[in-house]
Design an enzyme around this catalytic site. Structure first.
Site, PDB file in Angstrom:
ATOM      1  N   HIS A  81       0.839  -1.203   0.000  1.00 54.36           N
ATOM      2  CA  HIS A  81       0.000   0.000   0.000  1.00 54.36           C
ATOM      3  C   HIS A  81       0.882   1.264   0.000  1.00 54.36           C
ATOM      4  O   HIS A  81       0.691   2.166  -0.817  1.00 54.36           O
ATOM      5  CB  HIS A  81      -0.906  -0.041   1.241  1.00 54.36           C
ATOM      6  N   GLU A  82       1.867   1.272   0.903  1.00 54.13           N
ATOM      7  CA  GLU A  82       2.758   2.436   0.999  1.00 54.13           C
ATOM      8  C   GLU A  82       3.621   2.577  -0.252  1.00 54.13           C
ATOM      9  O   GLU A  82       3.926   3.691  -0.677  1.00 54.13           O
ATOM     10  CB  GLU A  82       3.648   2.354   2.241  1.00 54.13           C
ATOM     11  N   HIS A  85       1.787   4.552  -2.833  1.00 52.93           N
ATOM     12  CA  HIS A  85       1.952   6.003  -2.661  1.00 52.93           C
ATOM     13  C   HIS A  85       3.337   6.433  -3.133  1.00 52.93           C
ATOM     14  O   HIS A  85       3.486   7.400  -3.866  1.00 52.93           O
ATOM     15  CB  HIS A  85       1.851   6.386  -1.181  1.00 52.93           C
ATOM     16  N   ASP A 178      -5.681   8.506   3.863  1.00 47.42           N
ATOM     17  CA  ASP A 178      -5.607   8.883   2.449  1.00 47.42           C
ATOM     18  C   ASP A 178      -6.840   9.667   2.023  1.00 47.42           C
ATOM     19  O   ASP A 178      -6.752  10.582   1.208  1.00 47.42           O
ATOM     20  CB  ASP A 178      -5.466   7.633   1.583  1.00 47.42           C
TER      21      ASP A 178
HETATM   22 ZN   LIG Z   1      -2.302   5.166   2.367  1.00 49.73          ZN
END
Ligand SMILES: [Zn+2]
Length: 410
Positions: A81-82, A85, A178
């Site tokens: 997930h990170e 980003h 987010d």
């Molecule tokens: Zn996030």
């Protein structure tokens, strides 16, 4: 701040583990293991998993092994997930310092935040999109895993549900989630960035209050903790961005105490004289300036009250400023942004920076914060209280652009 150590790197981005993470991993393994029966029921009814709960609890330790596998899988999902980003941010040219796993999941440390709403929107939404994709991938793997492998099917089914849940949770429109950034990006389409941040932070705080109340009513301590965390994060995000906007056109030179008003000491001043001056002039830090026949004034150090206190009172006549002063100086040029000064003070944990003349020949190849070169000319001193006073004035004058330049939304 946080105590963390590096475990490796992906795509050139260091992956770090915070100490709090080491507490939370066994806890997750235990919690998942302890609730294996109810979770199997949920998976069996929701995705027709056909998992045999008895097979997973045949030995007393088996649920915890499965729990540990699921917990590790969960954190791999958080790292991905990170990375979503981080890689999007990198594509826009924003360097990523690291990805850190801690108590509440993951943090991708961006050196700077984009103020272009489209970039922020894409960077923010990339994480939840990755989580949904990880959820789908887990589900596909779950489908092709034979029914005999109950443990594997449990972990994959669990990860399918949890990664999608993670994506949904992250879409809550509150900082630092987010969803908060997505909301700000959308708001920033039609208004200045600082205004959009304040509005998004306001909505985030409202969410946090509701979450906290709900947590209280439901006696859910985790929810209260998350609500508290969200509230603090929303406030600090808003404050930082407001400050940045307020100081948009303010330079260090505008708010520093310039040399004309600045009290300095010489290297051979005795400590006793220095302390006496600190009392009468009510200053706790002085730049140390040497007078040279050829070069005139030359900055050689900085001396503070705590430096002077290090000398025994009976010996204060025998020691001079030169013996106790700091020579490893943090400097900033007068034309730097006021925000840069604050960030530099925070980074080094100090209360004042020396402002030196911005020499055109040097400034191109010399970053702020480096130790001054021979012959650097002192033009002033900027302290934390200078910055806070200026911020107060800018805020009370009611304008976020203090020098009267109109804010544009584009
Ligand atoms: Zn996030």
């Amino acid at each position: 701040m946080m105590k963390s150590f590096r475990i490796g790197s992906l795509f050139g981005i260091p992956i770090k583990l915070d100490l709090t993470f080491l507490l939370v991993l066994p806890l997750f393994a235990y919690l998942i293991g302890a609730q294996i029966g109810p979770v199997v029921d949920i998976l069996n009814t929701s995705m027709n998993a056909g998992i045999d709960a008895d097979a997973l609890t045949a030995e007393w330790w088996l649920p915890y092994v499965v729990g540990l596998a699921a917990a590790i899988g969960l954190f791999v999902g958080v790292v991905l997930h990170e990375l979503g980003h981080s890689l999007t941010a990198q594509r826009y040219g924003f360097p990523i310092d690291s990805i850190t796993l801690w108590l509440f999941g993951g943090i991708a440390a961006l050196s700077e935040m984009p103020e272009d709403w489209k970039q922020e929107f894409n960077i923010a939404i990339a994480g939840p999109i990755v989580s949904v994709l990880v959820g789908i991938a887990s589900y596909l793997l779950f489908l092709i895993t034979p029914e005999a492998f109950s443990g594997t099917r449990f972990v994959l089914g669990y990860l399918a549900v949890l990664n999608v849940a993670l994506a949904i949770f992250n879409m809550i429109p509150a900082f630092p989630m987010d969803g908060g950034r997505i909301l700000r990006a959308l708001l920033a389409r039609g208004r200045p960035y600082a205004k959009a941040t304040q509005q998004a932070a306001g909505i985030g705080k409202l969410f946090a209050v509701f979450m906290g109340l709900f947590g209280l009513l439901a006696f859910n301590i985790i929810l209260i903790g998350v609500a508290f965390f969200v509230y603090i994060a929303a406030s600090s995000e808003a404050q930082q961005v407001t400050m940045k906007a307020a100081f948009q056109d303010v330079t260090v030179g505008d708010i520093m105490t310039s040399t004309g008003d600045l009290h300095t000491v010489e290297p051979d001043t005795p400590i006793s004289t220095l302390i006496q001056r600190m009392f009468t002039e009510r200053h706790t830090g002085y730049p140390v300036v040497e007078y040279d026949a050829l070069e005139g004034e030359r900055l050689v150090g900085l001396v503070t009250l705590s430096d002077a206190r290090g000398i025994d009172p009976v010996e204060r006549d025998a020691y001079t400023v030169e013996d106790v002063m700091t020579t490893d100086l943090q400097t900033i040029s007068a034309d730097s942004d006021a925000m840069t000064a604050i960030e530099q003070m925070q980074k080094h944990g100090i209360g004042r920076l020396l402002v030196v003349e911005n020499d055109a020949q040097h400034s191109a190849d010399r970053p702020d914060g480096e130790t001054p070169h021979e012959g650097d000319e002192l033009v002033g001193l900027i302290s934390r209280s200078d910055v806070m006073t200026a911020f107060d004035i800018v805020q009370k004058s009611g304008s976020v652009s203090p020098v009267g330049q109109p804010q544009t939304a584009d």
